[in-house]
Every structure is written in C-alpha cells, then in structure tokens.
Scaffold this motif. Sequence first.
Motif, PDB file in Angstrom:
ATOM      1  N   ARG A  25     -13.344   7.515  -1.940  1.00  0.00           N
ATOM      2  CA  ARG A  25     -13.473   6.210  -2.582  1.00  0.00           C
ATOM      3  C   ARG A  25     -12.821   5.145  -1.714  1.00  0.00           C
ATOM      4  O   ARG A  25     -11.802   5.406  -1.079  1.00  0.00           O
ATOM      5  CB  ARG A  25     -12.815   6.240  -3.970  1.00  0.00           C
ATOM      6  N   ARG A  26     -13.426   3.960  -1.701  1.00  0.00           N
ATOM      7  CA  ARG A  26     -12.864   2.867  -0.921  1.00  0.00           C
ATOM      8  C   ARG A  26     -11.479   2.505  -1.447  1.00  0.00           C
ATOM      9  O   ARG A  26     -11.259   2.433  -2.654  1.00  0.00           O
ATOM     10  CB  ARG A  26     -13.773   1.638  -1.001  1.00  0.00           C
ATOM     11  N   GLY A 169      -5.177  16.483  10.318  1.00  0.00           N
ATOM     12  CA  GLY A 169      -4.398  15.951  11.422  1.00  0.00           C
ATOM     13  C   GLY A 169      -3.537  14.825  10.911  1.00  0.00           C
ATOM     14  O   GLY A 169      -3.510  14.531   9.708  1.00  0.00           O
ATOM     15  N   SER A 170      -2.841  14.161  11.834  1.00  0.00           N
ATOM     16  CA  SER A 170      -1.896  13.128  11.418  1.00  0.00           C
ATOM     17  C   SER A 170      -2.440  11.711  11.597  1.00  0.00           C
ATOM     18  O   SER A 170      -1.742  10.755  11.275  1.00  0.00           O
ATOM     19  CB  SER A 170      -0.590  13.267  12.211  1.00  0.00           C
ATOM     20  N   ARG A 171      -3.659  11.563  12.114  1.00  0.00           N
ATOM     21  CA  ARG A 171      -4.222  10.219  12.245  1.00  0.00           C
ATOM     22  C   ARG A 171      -4.411   9.611  10.859  1.00  0.00           C
ATOM     23  O   ARG A 171      -4.727  10.308   9.879  1.00  0.00           O
ATOM     24  CB  ARG A 171      -5.547  10.253  13.005  1.00  0.00           C
ATOM     25  N   LEU A 172      -4.257   8.296  10.792  1.00  0.00           N
ATOM     26  CA  LEU A 172      -4.282   7.615   9.500  1.00  0.00           C
ATOM     27  C   LEU A 172      -5.585   7.881   8.746  1.00  0.00           C
ATOM     28  O   LEU A 172      -5.577   8.114   7.536  1.00  0.00           O
ATOM     29  CB  LEU A 172      -4.083   6.104   9.711  1.00  0.00           C
ATOM     30  N   PHE A 182     -10.923   5.968   1.786  1.00  0.00           N
ATOM     31  CA  PHE A 182     -11.280   5.494   3.121  1.00  0.00           C
ATOM     32  C   PHE A 182     -11.091   3.990   3.177  1.00  0.00           C
ATOM     33  O   PHE A 182     -11.106   3.306   2.147  1.00  0.00           O
ATOM     34  CB  PHE A 182     -12.719   5.868   3.493  1.00  0.00           C
ATOM     35  N   HIS A 183     -10.836   3.476   4.376  1.00  0.00           N
ATOM     36  CA  HIS A 183     -10.869   2.029   4.598  1.00  0.00           C
ATOM     37  C   HIS A 183     -11.455   1.803   5.975  1.00  0.00           C
ATOM     38  O   HIS A 183     -11.332   2.625   6.875  1.00  0.00           O
ATOM     39  CB  HIS A 183      -9.485   1.396   4.434  1.00  0.00           C
ATOM     40  N   GLN A 184     -12.137   0.698   6.147  1.00  0.00           N
ATOM     41  CA  GLN A 184     -12.887   0.449   7.370  1.00  0.00           C
ATOM     42  C   GLN A 184     -12.189  -0.528   8.296  1.00  0.00           C
ATOM     43  O   GLN A 184     -12.674  -0.802   9.374  1.00  0.00           O
ATOM     44  CB  GLN A 184     -14.290  -0.065   7.016  1.00  0.00           C
ATOM     45  N   ALA A 194      -2.782   1.344   3.442  1.00  0.00           N
ATOM     46  CA  ALA A 194      -3.278   2.721   3.475  1.00  0.00           C
ATOM     47  C   ALA A 194      -2.116   3.706   3.523  1.00  0.00           C
ATOM     48  O   ALA A 194      -2.126   4.748   2.847  1.00  0.00           O
ATOM     49  CB  ALA A 194      -4.199   2.912   4.682  1.00  0.00           C
ATOM     50  N   LEU A 195      -1.095   3.369   4.296  1.00  0.00           N
ATOM     51  CA  LEU A 195       0.057   4.255   4.425  1.00  0.00           C
ATOM     52  C   LEU A 195       0.819   4.384   3.101  1.00  0.00           C
ATOM     53  O   LEU A 195       1.317   5.465   2.762  1.00  0.00           O
ATOM     54  CB  LEU A 195       0.984   3.738   5.526  1.00  0.00           C
ATOM     55  N   VAL A 196       0.900   3.297   2.348  1.00  0.00           N
ATOM     56  CA  VAL A 196       1.537   3.362   1.026  1.00  0.00           C
ATOM     57  C   VAL A 196       0.808   4.375   0.151  1.00  0.00           C
ATOM     58  O   VAL A 196       1.427   5.223  -0.511  1.00  0.00           O
ATOM     59  CB  VAL A 196       1.560   1.979   0.352  1.00  0.00           C
TER      60      VAL A 196
END
Length: 298
Positions: A25-26, A169-172, A182-184, A194-196
């Motif tokens: 979901r966005r 993996g650890s990529r955001l 997801f975010h674009q 996103a990190l929060v």
Amino acid sequence: MPSEEVNLAAMAETLGKSTDYRVLRRLVPRTEFTPCDGQATRSGIMLDVETTGLDTARDEVIELAMVKFTYLADDRIAQITDVFSSFNEPQNPIPAEITDLTGITDEMVLGHRIDSEAVAAFAAGAGIIIAHNANFDRRFAERYWPLFQQKAWACSATEVEWRKHGFDGSRLGYLLAGVGLFHQAHRAIDDCRALVEILASNLPKPNRSALAVLLGRARRKAMRIWAEQSPFELKDELKKRGYRWSDGADGRPRSWYIDVDEADEVTEIEFLRTTIYLRDVELRVQAMNAINRFSVRA
C-alpha cells in the motif's frame, strides 16, 4: 469513500489473505502511532541529507530533512511531533546524476540557505538522531552544524540485522516493502517518514518494535579493532568476517577494521592473532558508543 476505492480496498484485503500474493500500500503520512495514555516519552529525530556527491569532506548538502518523534519507555514510537525540511544552494551546479537520483534541480535550490539557528532549535531536545546511513549523514551534519557532534546517533541500516528478521536487505525500499508499504519519492523528507513507519513496525522474532531493536544495539558499547598491516592475501578473509576498509584519507589508519560488541572483543582479537597475523600482536582498539560512532572524529 468512492465505490471504486471501496472495491480496490476489498480486493487488496482479499489478496492480502492469500499466501500467493503480497499487497503493498502507498505510504500515507501519519502522525499518531502508539497512544501515550499519560506515559512519559522521549524525543528523537529521523534525519536525512541529500548532497551533491558522496565525499563527506568536500561535497555539499542540498537538502536537509528531519522528522521529530516521541517514543515510550518500551521504545515504541508514539507520534510525530514536528518536521523540518529545507533546501540549500551549493557553490557549484548540482551534478546531473544527482538531479536524476533526487529530482532536485539548481532552480529548486536557488537562493535557499538552511538556517543554522532553526536547525539547532529543532534538534535541541532530541536524545537520539537516527539516519539510514549514519556513516554518511552524520559526517555531513557535523560539518555543517557542529551541534550534532554532541548527539547520540544510531544507524537503522547497519545496527539492525534485517535479514535475520525476514527482510530482503537493508535498503529503504526493501524494508518498506517488508512492512507492506511503498513510496516513489527520493526526497529527504519522504525517506524520513518512510523510516518512521519501518521503525514503528514490530519484528516478529523478538516481538518488539524495530526501534527497540535499533536502540538496544545503539546503547551498547562497541569496540573498534584495527587490523593494521594485515597480510594483503588475507583481505578476503577479513571482508568475509565483516571488516571494512579505511583508506586513511580522513586521518584514520589506512587499514581494515571491525566494530564488535564489547563482550566479543577478546574473541575477535584471538581470531586476528591466530588466523591473520599468526603471532601475538598488539592491536589498536577504540571504545565506541552512540556519541562518537559514525562520527568523523572516531
């Protein structure tokens, strides 16, 4: 809610119940995560910088974003309390590859300066600064705003063993997908939000929030052990064990090194003596904590 959105939501709910599909979901920004119910909270900041390049000593910051949040005694995120986002015009034009990556153009930053007093006021009460590549972000932050030298830092990319918790993996982007979102965007403020969301999620194996796992690691002392003048032909052995290379350009030794928990110091030194050097050798060892970890001073 329009009927089309209702239908899409129902479809997503149905697909999400199947083991044959994963639904993303966005990310929709929110401020509330865990009710406080009168409990005492602490304050932290998610920080991200966009820059003209990867050289932390010479390249320039073109955007700074910070998201301030509160968290409870059990290290669950309570709420987002404030956000900071500002452009900075560099002395030289932004490289085309950086514009392609971030979407930030020379026109967008023209005439903008990041207010140092505003940065200091925003960060004043924060007990911890979290970045998704603290080894990168902290060095830029300290260079531009020295107040960050006295702050405790944590790295959400390296101080959580994400693969052991079921992530790809650890990529955001991987982490965000792992929590169903997801975010674009690749703008700094979007990455902070996103990190929060990622750190607010629960990790199934310890049944604790990702933030709790991260802060638990950040609070522990680490020992940086330098494998100076180690045999060149054993570099792959060191890399396989997790050693990183310092080229000496920033004043640190030109050597392989590793950070280990304080309890593992003796074991690591024994490994170096018996496997790498094949003799009893005195090694350079530094104590690392959240105040100096990831800093150019360490």
